[in-house]
Design an enzyme around this catalytic site. Structure first.
Site, short mmCIF file in Angstrom:
data_model
loop_
_atom_site.label_atom_id
_atom_site.label_comp_id
_atom_site.label_asym_id
_atom_site.label_seq_id
_atom_site.Cartn_x
_atom_site.Cartn_y
_atom_site.Cartn_z
N SER A 1 -0.26 -0.47 -9.73
CA SER A 1 -1.37 -1.23 -8.79
C SER A 1 -2.18 -2.25 -9.75
CB SER A 1 -2.28 -0.48 -7.95
OG SER A 1 -2.99 -1.23 -6.78
N HIS B 1 1.31 2.59 -0.51
CA HIS B 1 0.80 2.12 -2.03
C HIS B 1 0.84 3.27 -3.14
CE1 HIS B 1 -0.99 -1.07 -4.35
NE2 HIS B 1 -1.88 -0.57 -4.62
#
Length: 260
Positions: free
Chosen positions: A95, A231
């Site tokens: 991320s 995610h």
């Protein structure tokens, strides 16, 4: 707060395997993340791959440092603290950590230490704007906690404990503000080293179709490896993630051994 330069071992955790290494994997955590969250990776890596993990300001032994305000505050101390004897180096970020990893690679290139590979996980290309900003400056603590829980990756028990929440929220706010604003506009944004990209097929933050955007900084087409999950897809099946990651590391390690 204290802005003095921290001890290198507090900035880059060093978790070697059981044998001599020719390859090191440097991991840069996600927004609000810390080195501890990735310590368990050691048991999934080959014994001859050295694990290095970046620790950002405002957490762990760096808790009393000034909070970061730019990606340079996250990346440069890692570059300055990286051991000299890494051997072949792979830099991996998850991320926001992928953006930090990108800047670490650029800084290492400038210092004549270009890594063998950058691995970006669940992140937009660094030359693109953030398509899913959090805007932490507009959120009170409860709203920010709700946004973090929606994204995943942080233990809800920490977020639900008032004392622990008070400790972690400042660094989370700082990281999300950096992630919101970051976009590389430098003319030398293209990297010299190869880039591999991973992501989750159900990621609502960085949809799988965005991952190929990393081709913009490589000069060649990137074919992402898209795994099941959101995610934080690797948390849902860590062994499955390493079943894809380790062959990439094996190939680089074997190449380093053959050319030694």
């Amino acid at each position: 707060m204290n802005s003095a330069f921290p001890a290198p071992e507090d900035v880059v955790w060093d978790l070697p395997g059981d044998g001599p290494h020719r390859l090191s994997l440097l991991v840069l955590p996600h927004a609000g993340g810390n080195a501890h969250a990735y310590g368990g990776w050691r048991e999934h890596l080959p014994a001859d791959v050295r694990l290095l993990i970046g620790q950002y300001p405002g957490r762990g032994a760096r808790y009393c440092e000034d909070l970061p305000v730019s990606v340079d505050d996250l990346a440069q101390p890692v570059v300055d603290s990286l051991p000299a004897d890494t051997g072949e180096l792979v830099v991996l970020g998850h991320s926001m950590g992928s953006l930090v990893a990108f800047e670490v690679v650029r800084a290492l290139r400038a210092a004549g230490r270009t890594p063998r590979l950058l691995i970006a996980s669940a992140c937009r290309a660094p030359v693109l704007p953030n398509q899913c900003p959090v805007h932490p400056e507009l959120l009170d603590d409860d709203e920010l906690v709700a946004a973090i829980k929606e994204r995943g990756g942080t233990d809800d028990g920490i977020l639900d404990d008032p004392e622990l929440r008070e400790i972690v929220l400042p660094s989370i706010r700082a990281d999300f503000a950096i992630d919101d604003a970051y976009r590389c506009t430098a003319p030398d944004a293209r990297l010299d080293c190869p880039v591999a990209v991973f992501g989750g097929d159900a990621d609502p933050i960085v949809p799988a179709e965005m991952l190929a955007g990393w081709s913009l900084v490589t000069g060649h087409e990137v074919e992402p490896q898209v795994l099941p999950g959101d995610h934080f897809y690797f948390q849902q099946d860590l062994a499955g993630f390493f079943a894809h990651l380790n062959p990439v590391l094996y190939a680089l390690r074997d190449s380093a051994t053959a050319s030694a």
